[in-house]
Design an enzyme around this catalytic site. Structure first.
Site, PDB file in Angstrom:
ATOM      1  N   GLN A  35       0.832  -1.204   0.000  1.00 32.57           N
ATOM      2  CA  GLN A  35       0.000   0.000   0.000  1.00 32.57           C
ATOM      3  C   GLN A  35       0.865   1.253   0.000  1.00 32.57           C
ATOM      4  OE1 GLN A  35      -3.729   0.282   2.369  1.00 32.57           O
ATOM      5  NE2 GLN A  35      -2.804   2.083   3.311  1.00 32.57           N
ATOM      6  N   GLU A  95       1.026   1.672  11.333  1.00 33.47           N
ATOM      7  CA  GLU A  95      -0.411   1.481  11.606  1.00 33.47           C
ATOM      8  C   GLU A  95      -1.052   2.776  12.086  1.00 33.47           C
ATOM      9  OE1 GLU A  95      -1.790  -1.945  11.860  1.00 33.47           O
ATOM     10  OE2 GLU A  95      -0.057  -3.181  12.331  1.00 33.47           O
TER      11      GLU A  95
END
Lengths: 706, 706
Positions: free
Chosen positions: A148, A443
């Site tokens: 990503q 994250e």
């Protein structure tokens, strides 16, 4: 040659010191261990997996700090493959596998395969796609990664530059990297290991009426083979590799990847929620991927639970070593009659370690609460209805931010508290420190994601202001409505009662501790609401304030949850609340931990308490002595409390933190018997270019690597 | 095979971005560089030495992060020897040599030879000893180290366990390690390099009337050969080696050493200040080694000056990268018309980096002041009379503690502010972070040594209380006496004037800023005096308070010195004060830095200001907006200010911090073209034990190293 060093003993007896510490505490260690670590059979699983790993030399950590970064990847890959063989041989389940990863304590080159890769296929693949891919994935016939983030964009997913353009003639996609900054970047398992990747790319479709005009439909996931099955070399049109050495994650091949007009079939796009029609080239969306985020609370719960173990580990090392380490006589012990002091008896050491010890328990109960809420509402969550989880779901960004920051900073605080030996490899904290420093960033960057929490709190406060007499829907509602009702008449109360008026010692009102944290969270939410909604201030100008709000709100959750876990009259009634059932001395000490965690947290940011009228100014004057008092109460139980976390020696991998107290014997053995540098003799004469004595060689070995 | 990646460019133009930043600032960069870095010809020396090092591939840092720890020592030794050859070839002086060490930026295996080893011989050797040893030392015919700290004792020199027992029959000493914890430990250059060592040992002399009774005369320095001149192997009776991998210092051989009844001649004891009589075995002391500590202020001045460059380096990387990095649109830019924001424009990024940028200048002026005072009083100091240096001498522990803590924490703060790429090797901060983490511990642990400052302040306050009408002897006296005179009538004033009552913007009263820091330092000194002298509280129970006092006092020195450097009416008149003579825009920005450094420092510990009545509570309410205001004023000059520190690319060794802005090109080049891991293809099939594809080998290479 006889070695005179083998008969030498340390001046002070480490094992005897730790034994005395353990005897001096009334805590029932096995009982507390069980209380902390029984979920999903953690303790017994830890023991089972440990025994298997210990038998295999491949999993020895002894020389890890002497390996180069490329060698650490070689080793990581060898271990990842070996674990797959062990899983099959021993019949391990997925939890056993995860336990092995935790115990080996390095980022495995296979890590992304069984986390983001399989999760994305499972959650975003169509039934047909899952039927095709899942067996290959579960059998590790292919190894996948998740691509990503890019060189130019990490947090901002909408800003991704990689494109996936639909070709209506050939009925396929073209994946392309228009700029250097479109390069996929940081993606674990991708650099040298993966055969396949989920690639997140901007979906570009030709405009229905003007096909030369491409319309972006936002980021979509594609699954594609990236390396040749036979040669393991990148496929044509793909440049992929490892990004090189980093702070930590030495064993992991974080990668880069660029695409040169790569053609992939229509089936490459994961199509549970969105599909491009082969006939019309139109995008059809179905269902809503929001359900995916249901598991986010669970993932963030895992992060909090992991943070508590990481912090417990650093604290275990620091507490044990500082109990054994002796340095200086008490300055008031003029004749030196009491011997050298245990370093852990210095308040300047205690103030760094003991609040962190207390905080391990605060993290624990919040992690437990997140798990419990998730499991207790799992069925409704899978239908996309978060129910009682909704509030926690929005708060979980703030908790991730707060708890990983506490753990990352805590490791380094523990290290420094150990003085000189804390800088050595024998601390056992070198690897974990470098690895864990990633957590505040990955994250969701810890500063960035707090905006989400703040935005949700502003929204909630707006609703409360509009409906001040509504029934509270959740605990935060209750706190906000109470605040709105009382803010003009509120008189702050101190939960600290210093020793006078007949009291022999400090006393604390637990409920008042919770109150001041809740009041502050509500007041800061109201401030943010006023600034943004009423005064319409620019969002960017408020970002520091919003970060502080998220932190204060998250601290309040830790405090409230800790309180609920310890008290029989919790502020938030819930059937899911952990009920300790611990023996009296242990509960008492946990209450001391609650007080210390709370007051230490308060001491880190007094202005937000003062300016929100959450505490009286007088509290600040008593704070230092109250904290000293609590540390004195906790001190005799410090070794027992860290024992209860039951971190195996294999995980600690620390001379300083050895449970048997043989600190100095181990440090010396590491240096004298196990250090490969000591097997070589050097030529130190500056006139000679020879490096290794007698080799006659001007250092071909190392200099060739430059 | 053609490489399609070579034609790709980043989406945004880094060089253009940095050019725009530089054009947008009115700061005269060369002028400011000269102001900061002219002492001892720093700038020109830096350039001269850099050109020589750059020509030699041995000094390339390109692959350093890929080397194993043993290889880093090999390389370090090769470099140390090469520098000796260069010194002679180029005719470098000692300052040039030190510049080379700074630029190469690793702990050299020869480092201790020309620092503690030579210094100790020079300062503690008799004339005869110096005549014998100094020529060998200066010619590097021998390589020396300094063996003081031990496995069991670091800070507590009196607790050292190694003994040196006088043998009145053979007229020699016996050096012995009675316990394992007596092992010398951590001593740099000793592990594999040194031929000689200064060994600090407890001098034991037979009691004159009862020779079997040994009397300790405290630690004394001995010089001894530790390795065979021909074989470089340890001499009999000595076990010596490298202690193994650590957090940083990979290139340095920190060592251990134990003695088994080693016999050394009487001349081994350095005898400028103390000598054992060959005839009577009695110890005679002459002179006083206190003069040795005269240079301590100079050494600590060096630490502060180094800290400013280390911090400037981290800030340089962070400022440049965050100016180039773009992420997200402004949340209020709903249509996305303004493009993605430069990360440096986010207040949540600014609050982490810009106060540190301001602090580099605060550190600078205090370092300068310490040098100036030392040089200006050198003659009297060498006679043991510290004169005006006396006060600073006692404060220098506190400054060492504060400034190294600020720099160590600052590196990590800058790293985290850079998000994902901050975790990568391209940050250039991996090595410096690990190395610099030693500084808060070495040369006096940062928590421990603050006790010395506090003790001296309590003594000074006691004297002021006893003589409240005396003439102040030094600036601290003046602050204390002012406090004692006014403490009952003092009304705190805020130096912050928010934008109202006709003012368009925040204004600050510089003198009032200095006042609040001085008042707090005096009040905390008085509190400590009261607790210890009046209430006679145990020293240990006060240690946290005393640490806070030292920090507050040292912060006051930074603030006062910064103010003095900028103002024409300094609070402390001194002919040694630096006079900037800078152009107007630059002085203005430095004043903004002064304000930001001060307010940021205040924001880190408001309670000590509030509880000492140094500031009104209302100040806290304005503080966040005042800091935002200052950061906005500083922001356009951030790139120019870091440019002024003139850190060479060779020292930065950072893709993110490149002065030319080619951040992404360099990151990609490091990964794609210079990463050795990408030259190997791996076998990822878990069924196979082969690691490197096609080698058929079950990983002999790395697994053999376990």
């Amino acid at each position: 040659m006889s070695d005179f060093t083998s008969s030498l003993k340390p001046r002070y007896d480490g094992p005897a010191t730790l034994a005395a510490e353990r005897n001096g505490s009334s805590i029932n260690i096995p009982e507390l261990s069980k209380h902390l670590l029984s979920r999903d059979g953690f303790l017994s699983r830890q023991e089972k997996v440990l025994q298997v790993l210990k038998r295999d030399r491949l999993f020895s950590k002894d020389q890890q700090l002497n390996l180069s970064r490329p060698d650490r990847y070689h080793l990581g890959l060898a271990r990842a493959k070996a674990i797959q063989r062990i899983v099959r041989r021993e019949g391990w389940d997925h939890e056993d596998y995860k336990m092995a990863e935790y115990l080996v304590d390095e980022m495995s080159p296979f890590h992304l395969h069984m986390s983001m890769f399989v999760t994305t296929v499972r959650e975003q693949g169509s039934e047909e796609q899952k039927a095709y891919w899942m067996p290959q994935i579960l059998n590790y016939d292919i190894i996948g990664c998740y691509a990503q983030s890019e060189l130019g964009h990490g947090s901002n997913v909408r800003g991704l530059e990689t494109t996936a353009t639909w070709d209506p003639v050939k009925k396929e996609f073209e994946i392309h990297s228009p700029h250097l900054t479109a390069s996929k970047w940081w993606n674990g398992t991708m650099g040298r290991t993966a055969t396949h990747a989920i690639v997140v790319a901007q979906l570009l479709l030709p405009h229905p009426s003007n096909p030369s005009n491409l319309i972006s439909h936002g980021p979509q996931p594609f699954i594609l083979r990236i390396r040749d099955q036979r040669t393991h070399l990148p496929l044509p049109g793909i440049a992929v590799g490892d990004i090189g050495p980093k702070y930590g994650y030495a064993s992991m091949d974080n990668g880069y990847m660029l695409f040169d007009h790569l053609r992939v079939p229509r089936s490459a796009m994961l199509s549970r929620y969105a599909e491009v029609s082969a006939e019309t080239g139109a995008l059809s969306r179905r269902g809503h991927p929001a359900v995916v985020y249901g598991s986010l609370t669970f993932v963030r719960g895992q992060i909090v639970m992991h943070a508590r173990l990481v912090l417990a580990r650093a604290v275990t090392v620091a507490v044990r070593y500082c109990a054994i380490r002796r340095q200086f006589h008490d300055r008031d012990d003029v004749k030196g009659e009491r011997g050298e002091m245990q370093v852990l008896d210095y308040p300047t050491v205690q103030i760094r370690i003991l609040p962190l010890l207390a905080t391990t328990f605060a993290l624990h109960y919040t992690g437990e609460m997140m798990y419990d809420l998730y499991h207790g509402t799992r069925e409704t969550v899978e239908k996309g209805d978060f129910g009682p989880l909704a509030e926690l779901h929005s708060a979980s960004s703030g908790l991730k931010s707060l708890c990983t920051t506490i753990a990352a900073d805590g490791i380094e605080t523990c290290r420094r508290a150990m003085g000189g030996h804390g800088f050595g490899g024998g601390s056992g904290l070198v690897g974990i420190n470098a690895d864990y420093l990633s957590k505040p960033t990955v994250e969701g960057d810890n500063w960035m994601i707090t905006q989400q929490v703040a935005a949700s709190l502003i929204k909630k406060m707006t609703s409360c202001v509009q409906n001040p007499h509504a029934e509270p829907k959740d605990p935060t509602d209750a706190i906000f409505l109470y605040y709105l009702k009382n803010k003009d008449t509120h008189i702050p109360q101190s939960p600290i009662h210093p020793p006078n008026n007949g009291k022999a010692d400090f006393e604390f009102t637990d409920k008042a501790i919770v109150d001041i944290f809740q009041w502050r969270a509500a007041a800061l939410s109201h401030d943010a609401y006023t600034a943004r909604i009423i005064e319409k201030k620019p969002w960017t100008s408020l970002m520091i304030q919003l970060h502080a709000l998220s932190r204060a709100y998250s601290e309040q959750i830790l405090i409230t949850t800790f309180y609920n876990a310890l008290t029989t009259t919790p502020t938030t009634p819930t059937s899911l609340r952990p009920t300790p059932n611990l023996s009296h001395p242990t509960t008492n000490i946990l209450t001391t931990c609650f007080h210390l965690h709370a007051l230490h947290t308060l001491s880190l940011s007094p202005p937000t308490f003062l300016l929100t009228n959450s505490i009286p100014l007088s509290l600040l004057a008593h704070l230092p002595n109250a904290i000293l008092h609590l540390m004195t109460a906790l001190r005799p139980h410090a070794v027992a409390l860290v024992d209860a976390w039951a971190i195996p020696e294999y995980v600690l991998d620390s001379a300083l933190g050895r449970g048997d107290g043989r600190v100095y014997e181990e440090l010396f053995d590491m240096a004298h018997r196990r250090n490969p540098l000591n097997r070589v003799t050097f030529n130190v004469d500056w006139r000679s270019e020879e490096i290794v004595r007698g080799s006659g060689d001007a250092g071909r070995g190392v200099l060739g690597k430059l």
